[in-house]
Design an enzyme around this catalytic site. Structure first.
Site, PDB file in Angstrom:
ATOM      1  N   CYS A  76     -29.648 106.252 -39.695  1.00 57.57           N
ATOM      2  CA  CYS A  76     -30.415 106.523 -40.920  1.00 57.57           C
ATOM      3  C   CYS A  76     -30.436 108.031 -41.141  1.00 57.57           C
ATOM      4  CB  CYS A  76     -31.834 105.979 -40.808  1.00 57.57           C
ATOM      5  SG  CYS A  76     -32.826 106.386 -42.264  1.00 57.57           S
ATOM      6  N   GLY A  77     -29.566 108.484 -42.015  1.00 59.23           N
ATOM      7  CA  GLY A  77     -29.403 109.915 -42.234  1.00 59.23           C
ATOM      8  C   GLY A  77     -30.652 110.571 -42.799  1.00 59.23           C
ATOM      9  N   ASN A 129     -24.742  97.505 -46.270  1.00 61.21           N
ATOM     10  CA  ASN A 129     -25.348  98.344 -47.307  1.00 61.21           C
ATOM     11  C   ASN A 129     -24.356  98.402 -48.468  1.00 61.21           C
ATOM     12  OD1 ASN A 129     -27.769  99.525 -45.774  1.00 61.21           O
ATOM     13  ND2 ASN A 129     -26.071  99.883 -44.366  1.00 61.21           N
ATOM     14  N   ARG A 177     -29.193  97.367 -46.833  1.00 57.06           N
ATOM     15  CA  ARG A 177     -29.382  96.234 -45.929  1.00 57.06           C
ATOM     16  C   ARG A 177     -30.796  96.308 -45.347  1.00 57.06           C
ATOM     17  NH1 ARG A 177     -26.208  95.829 -40.172  1.00 57.06           N
ATOM     18  NH2 ARG A 177     -27.184  97.856 -39.906  1.00 57.06           N
ATOM     19  N   CYS A 213     -29.768 106.836 -49.762  1.00 60.30           N
ATOM     20  CA  CYS A 213     -29.357 106.344 -48.446  1.00 60.30           C
ATOM     21  C   CYS A 213     -28.347 107.350 -47.895  1.00 60.30           C
ATOM     22  CB  CYS A 213     -28.748 104.945 -48.561  1.00 60.30           C
ATOM     23  SG  CYS A 213     -28.155 104.313 -46.974  1.00 60.30           S
ATOM     24  N   GLY A 214     -28.744 108.048 -46.845  1.00 62.83           N
ATOM     25  CA  GLY A 214     -27.914 109.133 -46.309  1.00 62.83           C
ATOM     26  C   GLY A 214     -26.610 108.655 -45.707  1.00 62.83           C
TER      27      GLY A 214
HETATM   28  N1  LIG Z   1     -30.541  99.947 -44.212  1.00 63.10           N
HETATM   29  C1  LIG Z   1     -29.608 100.598 -43.366  1.00 63.10           C
HETATM   30  C2  LIG Z   1     -30.108 101.770 -42.628  1.00 63.10           C
HETATM   31  C3  LIG Z   1     -30.722 102.795 -43.514  1.00 63.10           C
HETATM   32  C4  LIG Z   1     -29.884 103.939 -43.907  1.00 63.10           C
HETATM   33  C5  LIG Z   1     -30.712 105.106 -44.315  1.00 63.10           C
HETATM   34  N2  LIG Z   1     -31.636 104.948 -45.356  1.00 63.10           N
HETATM   35  C6  LIG Z   1     -29.940 106.380 -44.386  1.00 63.10           C
HETATM   36  O1  LIG Z   1     -30.468 107.335 -44.982  1.00 63.10           O
HETATM   37  O2  LIG Z   1     -28.875 106.475 -43.794  1.00 63.10           O
HETATM   38  C7  LIG Z   1     -28.971  99.636 -42.379  1.00 63.10           C
HETATM   39  O3  LIG Z   1     -29.603  98.669 -41.923  1.00 63.10           O
HETATM   40  O4  LIG Z   1     -27.811  99.847 -42.077  1.00 63.10           O
END
Ligand SMILES: N[C@@H](CCC[C@H](N)C(=O)O)C(=O)O
EC number: 5.1.1.7
Length: 294
Positions: A82-83, A203, A222, A230-231
């Site tokens: 989670c970036g 995702n 996801r 979403c990073g």
């Molecule tokens: N929902 C994702 C993880 C979340 C990613 C995040 N918000 C980001 O910033 O990278 C998963 O379950 O893969």
């Protein structure tokens, strides 16, 4: 009793990606390992603290790392990466310790993080992307994951089709479109997230390549749904576009919640993500939240 009951938390966001940070390193010791999917869902319930990801800092398992971080989506599932959440954690740790560089361990491996080129910017080395169909993972063999055969809508006139797929420690599918706002992502997101081609779900991102240095995007996450940012999806999208030779390896990404700078570094294949992290408020979890899951 939940390890989170009465525990302190910080509500933060990474360009609009809703993040809750909980530091269980000192007070809970081995209880930290016992944060459960039910706990994570209880925090996300209407009486709790709204979030896309819950970042739980546990005691370090490896020398030289600051913490082992468990990442929960709001549906209680665990994420490898989670970036945006990492930048929030980094800001919190830097502010408390005065450090300007730190290494964390997550399920996806070691992540080096450091102060960005300006005081309000944080950089996370998100590691190397993976492109093999088993790594993403996909349910069946695709030799070339730059585009895979997948579509939604009528077979002869699909609404979305031929995504690029990438693992950034978590699975991403990127659909290339002309206008990221022209699609009902709340409708297509869950269908694609749960498509049988993605055995661990995925995702889902809509991305528009503006020019060789700039991409706009929106993501259905996801386990968390529609997000303002979403990073890891920004990293996956930047890498997928560069892999298609449609952009340079350093790009600016525009997400609904703000901008991220992404560099897919030539010398070691690592993806560096730079952006802000915002503190909103802090508090303690009401034990009543967890009463039904005790
Ligand atoms: N929902 C994702 C993880 C979340 C990613 C995040 N918000 C980001 O910033 O990278 C998963 O379950 O893969």
């Amino acid at each position: 009793m939940s390890a989170l009951a009465n525990h302190a938390f910080a509500k933060m966001n990474g360009i609009g990606n809703e993040i809750v940070v909980v530091d269980l390193r000192d007070s809970m010791g081995n209880l930290a390992a016992q944060v459960t999917a039910e706990d994570a869902r209880a925090v996300a319930s209407p009486a709790g603290v709204p979030y896309d990801q819950l970042m739980v800092l546990q005691p370090p398992r490896l020398q030289g790392t600051e913490a082992f971080i468990k990442i929960y989506n709001s549906d209680g599932s665990e994420a490898g990466a989670c970036g945006n959440g990492m930048r929030c954690v980094v800001r919190r740790v830097f502010e408390r310790t005065g450090q300007s560089a730190v290494t964390f361990e997550t399920r996806a491996g070691l992540l080096n993080c450091w102060q960005g080129p300006a005081p309000d910017l944080y950089t996370v080395d998100m590691g190397a992307p993976k492109f093999g169909w088993q790594d993403i993972p996909l349910a069946e063999e695709f030799r070339d994951t730059r585009y895979i055969e997948l579509q939604v809508g009528p077979i002869d006139n699909p609404v979305l089709h031929s995504p690029s797929v990438v693992s950034m420690g978590n699975p991403h599918a990127i659909f290339w479109v002309d206008d990221v706002n022209a699609y009902d992502l709340e409708r297509f997101g869950p269908l694609l997230e749960n498509h049988p081609i993605f055995p661990e779900r995925a995702n889902i991102t809509l991305a528009h390549i503006v020019d060789r240095d700039h991409i706009t995007m929106r993501t259905w996450e996801r386990g968390a749904g529609l997000t303002r940012a979403c990073g890891s999806a920004a990293c996956a999208t930047a890498v997928a576009a560069a892999r298609l030779k449609r952009t340079n390896r350093i790009v600016e990404m525009t997400l609904p919640g703000g901008k991220l700078g992404i560099e897919w570094r030539e010398r070691d294949d690592h993806v560096l993500m730079t952006g802000t992290a915002e503190f909103e408020y802090e508090g303690r979890f009401d034990p009543a939240l967890f009463a039904s899951v005790a």
